[in-house]
Scaffold this motif. Structure first.
Motif: not given
Lengths: 235, 279
Positions: A155-156, A184-185, A55, B53-56, A210, A83-87, A181, B58, A53, B50
């Motif tokens: 979101g973006g 984002p955020t 960002v 909105k864009d990220f899950l 990402v 972990a942060m994963l693009p939704r 993106m 986990v 990622v 914040g």
């Protein structure tokens, strides 16, 4: 005799051309059906995801997670760490683009990674749908979405490029998803006064990227429903 | 010299006042952890709200490292007060107890006595910071386990992998200990002037609070003043949680703290060795 033959051949060519001209291209609905048909074969799958990622304002180490998917739309993602994963990318499921939720329109062609794709514009029928607008670039040879431009309600917006692996010589599933993106955020750097999580600033068009790499796909091996009840990120 | 240090340490650690800091930390840290166990996960999630909105998101960022980091942030202002409780008493306490003249009639020179008192004060400071570190990290990891750490820096949010965290805490506590030594040296300086420990304790803490406030006022005059306030460099420990760590800044700030330490300790020595002891 020669002239008669040439006349028949000429007439044949003209008729063929006319037939080709008259043949209507697929409608947006048909394109989506073909895309969904390709994914229909997948009852369930699991895969390891490694993600990088980038960002603005956020530094993260490379992260790993495991995704479980089961028809129709069960998704469970777990990670030994964080972990942060693009939704919109990680939970990508073409079955979600159904006619009850979206109006679809064909909007010409676009070349993605050297492949001429059909562009399908999706417009959400309701404002309660997360993905309000999306543009899909579909490879008409394999009926796979190679690029998706999303514009979610919150979101973006993002450009998502898909690369596929042909698993077990039967199923196309993403092997890599690259995502860019825009803003984002709404994170902004604020030197000396910590981080502010404000709304995006007009003109602040910083991009985030990402990359998700999928490996160890296991398709249609059966995933128990209990997996999706685990206390993690389950959709 | 070692014998003198041992005697001085015995004197220091026999006083009840010395244990106020340890006792407070021993009560405060478990209490804070108990509170965090009830709502700390929400706090960690809130930091990333914040992003949702864009990220899950986990997994959890709420773990032993996170709570230890929160403790370091929270006790940043309080620990100097615990330090000055003992450091402010180091010379003034002798005067209050009426033991100054007896002490100074012994063969060791005033400079040597000063050195012994300064070393024992520094050792006390280090032991208190070590106790805080061992208790907060040890208890935190024991109760909440380890994992990735989320940190807020001037440049944004940084998330460190679990294996990238222990060395940062180690260096952070070293940095914090160094900053606390400066606070202790200030208290020693004040203590060398007076004959009652209350003055140095309150005075040192007042200076720390005043400098912290001045250093945070967003006006040009006060911003220009920041480099001359030792409190500007007291968050040296926080620099270890940046990615990447700016080692040049770390070295500079450690050096500035060293200058303040030398100034305060040198001042205390100058006052102590020239002092007309009447009590």
């Amino acid at each position: 005799m020669y002239k008669q033959c040439m006349g028949w051949i000429f007439a044949g060519v003209l008729l063929t051309l006319a037939a080709v001209q008259a043949q209507p291209g697929p409608t947006a609905g048909q394109v989506l059906k073909r895309v969904q048909g390709e994914f229909e074969k997948v009852r369930d799958y699991s895969a390891d995801i490694s993600t990088v990622v980038d960002v603005p304002g956020i530094k993260t180490p490379p992260m790993t997670a495991k995704i479980f998917f089961k028809k129709p739309d069960k998704v469970h993602i777990e990670s030994s760490g964080f972990a942060m994963l693009p939704r919109d990318a990680v939970t990508y499921n073409p079955m979600a683009f159904n006619e009850d939720l979206f109006d679809a329109v064909l909007q010409g062609e676009e070349t993605v990674n050297g492949v001429k794709c059909l562009k399908v514009k999706l417009l959400a029928k309701s404002d309660t749908v997360r993905l309000q607008r999306a543009m899909l670039c579909v490879d008409p040879a394999r009926w796979l979405v190679l690029k998706m431009t999303t514009d979610p309600a919150q979101g973006g917006s993002a450009d998502v490029i898909f690369t596929y692996a042909y698993i077990d010589n039967a199923y196309f599933l993403p092997s890599k998803i690259s995502l860019q993106m825009i803003n984002p955020t709404g994170f902004r750097e604020s030197k000396g006064h910590g981080m502010k999580m404000d709304a995006p600033v007009a003109g602040d068009k910083r991009k985030a990227s990402v990359s998700l790499v999928y490996s160890n796909h296991r398709v249609n091996k059966g995933i128990p429903d209990s997996i999706f009840k685990k206390d993690s990120k389950t959709k | 010299m070692l014998t003198l240090i041992r005697f001085e340490l015995l004197k220091t650690y026999r006083k009840l006042r010395t244990y106020i800091g340890f006792g407070l930390i021993a009560v405060l840290v478990p209490l804070a952890y108990w509170g965090m166990s009830l709502g700390g996960d929400d706090l960690a999630k809130g930091m990333m709200r914040g992003m949702q909105k864009d990220f899950l998101l986990v997994g959890s960022l709420f773990n032993g490292w996170f709570v230890s980091f929160m403790i370091m942030n929270t006790l940043f202002v309080q620990v100097p007060f615990l330090i000055v409780l003992t450091a402010g008493d180091v010379f003034a306490g002798e005067a209050t107890g009426g033991t100054f003249r007896i002490l100074l009639t012994r063969p060791p020179s005033r400079s040597r006595i000063f050195a012994v008192k300064a070393i024992s004060t520094i050792l006390y400071t280090l032991s208190l910071v070590l106790f805080l570190g061992a208790l907060s990290i040890g208890l935190g990891v024991l109760i909440f386990g380890t994992g990735d750490l989320i940190s807020f820096t001037d440049a944004g949010i940084a998330i460190f992998g679990a294996s990238d965290v222990p060395w940062r805490f180690l260096l952070a506590y070293l940095g914090a200990a160094w900053a606390m030594c400066v606070v202790a040296s200030l208290a020693m300086l004040f203590s060398s002037f007076v004959e009652n420990a209350i003055g140095p304790i309150i005075g040192s803490m007042a200076v720390v609070i005043l400098f912290l406030i001045l250093g945070n006022l967003p006006f040009d005059f006060f911003i220009a003043m920041r480099p001359y306030l030792f409190t500007t460099y007291m968050d040296l420990w926080r620099k270890m949680f940046a990615d990447p760590v700016d080692w040049t800044v770390v070295a500079q700030e450690a050096a500035y703290l060293g200058i303040f330490f030398t100034l305060f300790t040198g001042g205390a020595w100058a006052v102590f060795t020239r002092k007309d002891v009447l009590s």
